[in-house]
Design an enzyme around this catalytic site. Sequence first.
Site, mmCIF file in Angstrom:
data_model
loop_
_atom_site.group_PDB
_atom_site.id
_atom_site.type_symbol
_atom_site.label_atom_id
_atom_site.label_comp_id
_atom_site.label_asym_id
_atom_site.label_seq_id
_atom_site.Cartn_x
_atom_site.Cartn_y
_atom_site.Cartn_z
ATOM 1 N N TYR A 125 -20.436 -66.027 22.880
ATOM 2 C CA TYR A 125 -20.323 -64.609 22.509
ATOM 3 C C TYR A 125 -20.327 -63.717 23.753
ATOM 4 O O TYR A 125 -19.478 -62.825 23.906
ATOM 5 C CB TYR A 125 -21.477 -64.248 21.580
ATOM 6 C CG TYR A 125 -21.603 -62.781 21.253
ATOM 7 C CD1 TYR A 125 -20.847 -62.205 20.235
ATOM 8 C CD2 TYR A 125 -22.500 -61.964 21.938
ATOM 9 C CE1 TYR A 125 -20.981 -60.859 19.925
ATOM 10 C CE2 TYR A 125 -22.638 -60.622 21.635
ATOM 11 C CZ TYR A 125 -21.871 -60.062 20.629
ATOM 12 O OH TYR A 125 -22.008 -58.731 20.332
ATOM 13 N N SER B 64 -20.410 -55.285 24.659
ATOM 14 C CA SER B 64 -21.850 -55.490 24.422
ATOM 15 C C SER B 64 -22.591 -55.498 25.746
ATOM 16 O O SER B 64 -22.012 -55.784 26.801
ATOM 17 C CB SER B 64 -22.067 -56.829 23.717
ATOM 18 O OG SER B 64 -23.423 -57.211 23.783
HETATM 19 P P1 NAD Z 1 -21.332 -56.094 11.571
HETATM 20 O O1 NAD Z 1 -21.656 -57.438 11.049
HETATM 21 O O2 NAD Z 1 -21.643 -54.934 10.716
HETATM 22 O O3 NAD Z 1 -19.805 -56.004 11.967
HETATM 23 C C1 NAD Z 1 -19.062 -57.102 12.425
HETATM 24 C C2 NAD Z 1 -17.842 -57.213 11.537
HETATM 25 O O4 NAD Z 1 -16.955 -58.199 12.074
HETATM 26 C C3 NAD Z 1 -18.127 -57.681 10.123
HETATM 27 O O5 NAD Z 1 -18.434 -56.608 9.278
HETATM 28 C C4 NAD Z 1 -16.822 -58.353 9.736
HETATM 29 O O6 NAD Z 1 -16.061 -57.501 8.900
HETATM 30 C C5 NAD Z 1 -16.078 -58.531 11.040
HETATM 31 N N1 NAD Z 1 -15.567 -59.893 11.203
HETATM 32 C C6 NAD Z 1 -16.209 -60.973 11.713
HETATM 33 N N2 NAD Z 1 -15.385 -62.044 11.669
HETATM 34 C C7 NAD Z 1 -14.216 -61.624 11.145
HETATM 35 C C8 NAD Z 1 -12.973 -62.277 10.867
HETATM 36 N N3 NAD Z 1 -12.779 -63.569 11.144
HETATM 37 N N4 NAD Z 1 -11.984 -61.538 10.309
HETATM 38 C C9 NAD Z 1 -12.173 -60.218 10.014
HETATM 39 N N5 NAD Z 1 -13.321 -59.561 10.274
HETATM 40 C C10 NAD Z 1 -14.323 -60.264 10.833
HETATM 41 O O7 NAD Z 1 -22.090 -55.982 12.963
HETATM 42 P P2 NAD Z 1 -22.005 -54.915 14.147
HETATM 43 O O8 NAD Z 1 -23.197 -55.181 14.966
HETATM 44 O O9 NAD Z 1 -21.744 -53.553 13.650
HETATM 45 O O10 NAD Z 1 -20.764 -55.417 14.992
HETATM 46 C C11 NAD Z 1 -19.747 -54.552 15.444
HETATM 47 C C12 NAD Z 1 -19.488 -54.795 16.908
HETATM 48 O O11 NAD Z 1 -20.632 -54.421 17.654
HETATM 49 C C13 NAD Z 1 -19.201 -56.243 17.289
HETATM 50 O O12 NAD Z 1 -18.134 -56.270 18.198
HETATM 51 C C14 NAD Z 1 -20.470 -56.683 17.964
HETATM 52 O O13 NAD Z 1 -20.236 -57.706 18.909
HETATM 53 C C15 NAD Z 1 -20.854 -55.397 18.633
HETATM 54 N N6 NAD Z 1 -22.244 -55.366 19.099
HETATM 55 C C16 NAD Z 1 -23.262 -55.369 18.196
HETATM 56 C C17 NAD Z 1 -24.561 -55.350 18.664
HETATM 57 C C18 NAD Z 1 -25.723 -55.369 17.719
HETATM 58 O O14 NAD Z 1 -26.860 -55.518 18.172
HETATM 59 N N7 NAD Z 1 -25.525 -55.223 16.427
HETATM 60 C C19 NAD Z 1 -24.811 -55.323 20.037
HETATM 61 C C20 NAD Z 1 -23.747 -55.314 20.923
HETATM 62 C C21 NAD Z 1 -22.463 -55.334 20.429
#
Ligand code: NAD
Length: 339
Positions: free
Chosen positions: A244, A231
């Site tokens: 985080y 991130s």
């Molecule tokens: P999202 O909520 O769609 O995906 C996150 C997923 O994590 C969930 O769908 C869930 O299935 C999984 N998860 C969480 N806890 C879990 C557990 N205990 N066991 C199994 N699965 C679990 O959101 P996203 O934004 O697509 O996140 C994907 C990645 O992108 C993450 O690593 C997040 O940190 C990163 N990210 C997102 C953003 C943003 O702004 N959305 C920014 C930077 C990084």
Amino acid sequence: MTPKNFDTSRRSVVGGLATGLVAAVGSPAFAQQAAAPGAAGAAATASPLRNPATEYPRPPFAKQEQEWPGLAGRMDPRPDHGETSYKGSGRLAGRRALLTGGDSGIGRAAAIAFAREGADVAFNYLPAEEPDAREVVELIRAEGRKAVPLPGDIRDEAFCGRLVADAVRELGGLDILVNNAAKQHTVPRLADLTTEQFDQTFKTNVYAMFWITKAALPHLAAGASIINTSSVNAYDPSETLLDYAATKAAIMNFTKGLAKQLAKDGIRVNAVAPGPFWTPLQPSGGQPPEKLVEFGGDTPIGRPGQPAELAPVYVLLASQEASYVTGQVYGAVGGRGGP
Ligand code: NAD
Ligand code: MG
């Protein structure tokens, strides 16, 4: 060689280069058209330019909140994971991929793209996310690829081992691993950050990556690719996401170290470092609801990214074309910062 022959062969070299560049940039629509012999010139006219600053929804967004872990299907507007737009070109034909967090958001976009590039896809999610996961299964199967939904909680080491074993058994092996699941819960003051949350965030984001990667490694051959989702918080931490942000820095560091360790085995390890992306992570505790209304508005592009806009990066990092790309972090923050 006659001048005519020289011209012809030179043209084909230039055409081949253009095709390679297009593929490396990872624009799936262009890549598909350019793949046809002699179509490189036609591709420019066939696909009109579109302005990324005016495409996709921009803030202000409707105020919304969901219970963790949240569902993409309940977001307003619904995220664009490339369901109707991503076009594949066989770049991952026959590959076998395992993704965590494949039900929604960035993981879903990568899962759809992998399937459209010809890969079979196993993916993990939490049982509460079954409605989102069902949609992903249907999308993968619509491409004629194998979809293997594997629900369960990755905070448990034993489950992580089973997850990899089940994926390997169902897919007949493993070539691509995407550690993408995460927990993000905003807490304004350090005094209110509990040991329990600190522990759960590290279990989900760091320990699970370690456990799953360790279990997967014996199954990965030279040419395999590991992609971890980091991130912008890894290098520009939000003041309300201390736990985080620290995990995301750990992921970036782990990625770079492991890349060095595995380079001689021919296994590449890279990370993607997104900025604000419109996914269920944010309305389910990732952001305070009042801040979500303006989500992404402080980037130069003026809006959050949609998961579909990151899918080509995961495809590129997974594909053989990125054979010299390892130990790298691909930032996508709408025009600011960078790893
Ligand atoms: P999202 O909520 O769609 O995906 C996150 C997923 O994590 C969930 O769908 C869930 O299935 C999984 N998860 C969480 N806890 C879990 C557990 N205990 N066991 C199994 N699965 C679990 O959101 P996203 O934004 O697509 O996140 C994907 C990645 O992108 C993450 O690593 C997040 O940190 C990163 N990210 C997102 C953003 C943003 O702004 N959305 C920014 C930077 C990084
Ligand atoms: Mg989800």
